[in-house]
Design an enzyme around this catalytic site. Structure first.
Site, mmCIF file in Angstrom:
data_model
loop_
_atom_site.group_PDB
_atom_site.id
_atom_site.type_symbol
_atom_site.label_atom_id
_atom_site.label_comp_id
_atom_site.label_asym_id
_atom_site.label_seq_id
_atom_site.Cartn_x
_atom_site.Cartn_y
_atom_site.Cartn_z
ATOM 1 N N ARG A 69 -3.895 -97.586 55.435
ATOM 2 C CA ARG A 69 -2.743 -98.210 56.103
ATOM 3 C C ARG A 69 -3.233 -98.782 57.431
ATOM 4 N NH1 ARG A 69 -3.084 -95.089 60.110
ATOM 5 N NH2 ARG A 69 -3.379 -92.865 59.882
ATOM 6 N N GLY A 70 -2.356 -99.500 58.128
ATOM 7 C CA GLY A 70 -2.711 -99.956 59.455
ATOM 8 C C GLY A 70 -2.772 -98.790 60.432
ATOM 9 N N TYR A 73 -6.356 -92.864 63.641
ATOM 10 C CA TYR A 73 -6.204 -91.509 63.115
ATOM 11 C C TYR A 73 -4.810 -90.967 63.414
ATOM 12 C CZ TYR A 73 -11.066 -90.816 61.786
ATOM 13 O OH TYR A 73 -12.283 -90.902 61.167
ATOM 14 N N THR A 74 -4.249 -90.267 62.424
ATOM 15 C CA THR A 74 -2.946 -89.633 62.571
ATOM 16 C C THR A 74 -3.012 -88.232 61.972
ATOM 17 O OG1 THR A 74 -1.772 -91.753 62.435
ATOM 18 C CG2 THR A 74 -0.494 -89.800 61.982
ATOM 19 N N GLY A 162 4.301 -95.524 56.118
ATOM 20 C CA GLY A 162 5.544 -95.652 56.872
ATOM 21 C C GLY A 162 5.548 -94.982 58.216
ATOM 22 N N CYS A 180 -4.070 -92.069 67.216
ATOM 23 C CA CYS A 180 -3.896 -93.519 67.312
ATOM 24 C C CYS A 180 -4.780 -94.142 68.381
ATOM 25 C CB CYS A 180 -2.428 -93.874 67.551
ATOM 26 S SG CYS A 180 -1.348 -93.303 66.232
#
Length: 216
Positions: A69-70, A73-74, A162, A180
């Site tokens: 995804r765009g 790191y999350t 999402g 991020c």
């Protein structure tokens, strides 16, 4: 019609990816409705397409997945509401930036249901809250913490991945990454902000405000 899917317990990340891949193809083919999927994951880190290796501070701590995804790191984990958004962007104007702004507006309106002021910052992805209860930064500006992350992918104009909103996750788990890519700001949650909010409360607010943003 949009299907709202809510999963109890913790959903395996690979299982979630497989479901999204299949549903996106079905939406594109017209064989299944659009879908909003509300869930929680076990503790894990995901790497977006802009992730930098040096931002993965503790690579052995939790499983790490390439999300494609765009974003960077999350962290996902218990106490965080993940909102997977499988929507036909083609019939919503074919404007990716506008679609992301709508997602941001959806989060902000949802937070407002709990009297939380969410804000967008230029150059920073996600939704932020100003922490007037914390000391000022070295520059004299108020501290700001991230309460929600946004990262999407499109395939033939159908979105997936999402939003994630921190309800009551273990905030220390974010220390294994540079969330991020942001080093000078922190991470917060609704409970950390002093709000006795549960997943059911957040889910009800998400459904209420979705209509205001996407169906008005």
């Amino acid at each position: 019609m949009i299907e709202w899917k809510v999963s109890d317990g913790l959903t395996d990340y690979a299982e979630a990816l497989a479901f999204m891949e299949a549903r996106v193809a079905q939406i594109r083919d017209g064989t299944a409705p659009e879908c909003i999927w509300l869930l929680e994951h076990p503790p894990l880190y995901t790497a977006g397409t802009s992730a930098k290796p040096e931002d993965l501070v503790a690579p052995e701590r939790f499983p790490v997945y390439e999300a494609r995804r765009g974003g960077q790191y999350t962290y996902h984990g218990p106490g965080q509401r993940v909102v997977y958004v499988m929507l036909d962007v083609a019939k919503r104007g074919r404007d990716v930036r506008c679609f992301v702004r709508d997602l941001e507006a959806w989060v902000i309106k949802t937070l407002a249901e709990f009297n939380v002021t969410g804000e967008i910052r230029e150059g920073r992805v996600g939704v932020w809250v100003q922490r007037d209860d914390k000391p000022l930064t070295a520059s004299g500006a108020p501290q700001e913490d991230k309460v929600a992350a946004i990262g999407i992918r499109l395939r033939k104009w159908v979105s997936f991945h999402g939003i994630s909103i921190n309800v009551e996750p273990d905030l220390e788990h974010f220390s294994g990454i540079v969330p991020c890519g942001i080093t000078e700001h922190g991470v917060t949650s609704l409970v950390d902000l002093g709000l006795p909010v549960g997943m059911d409360d957040l889910d009800a607010a998400l459904r209420k405000t979705f209509v205001n943003v996407f169906e008005d």
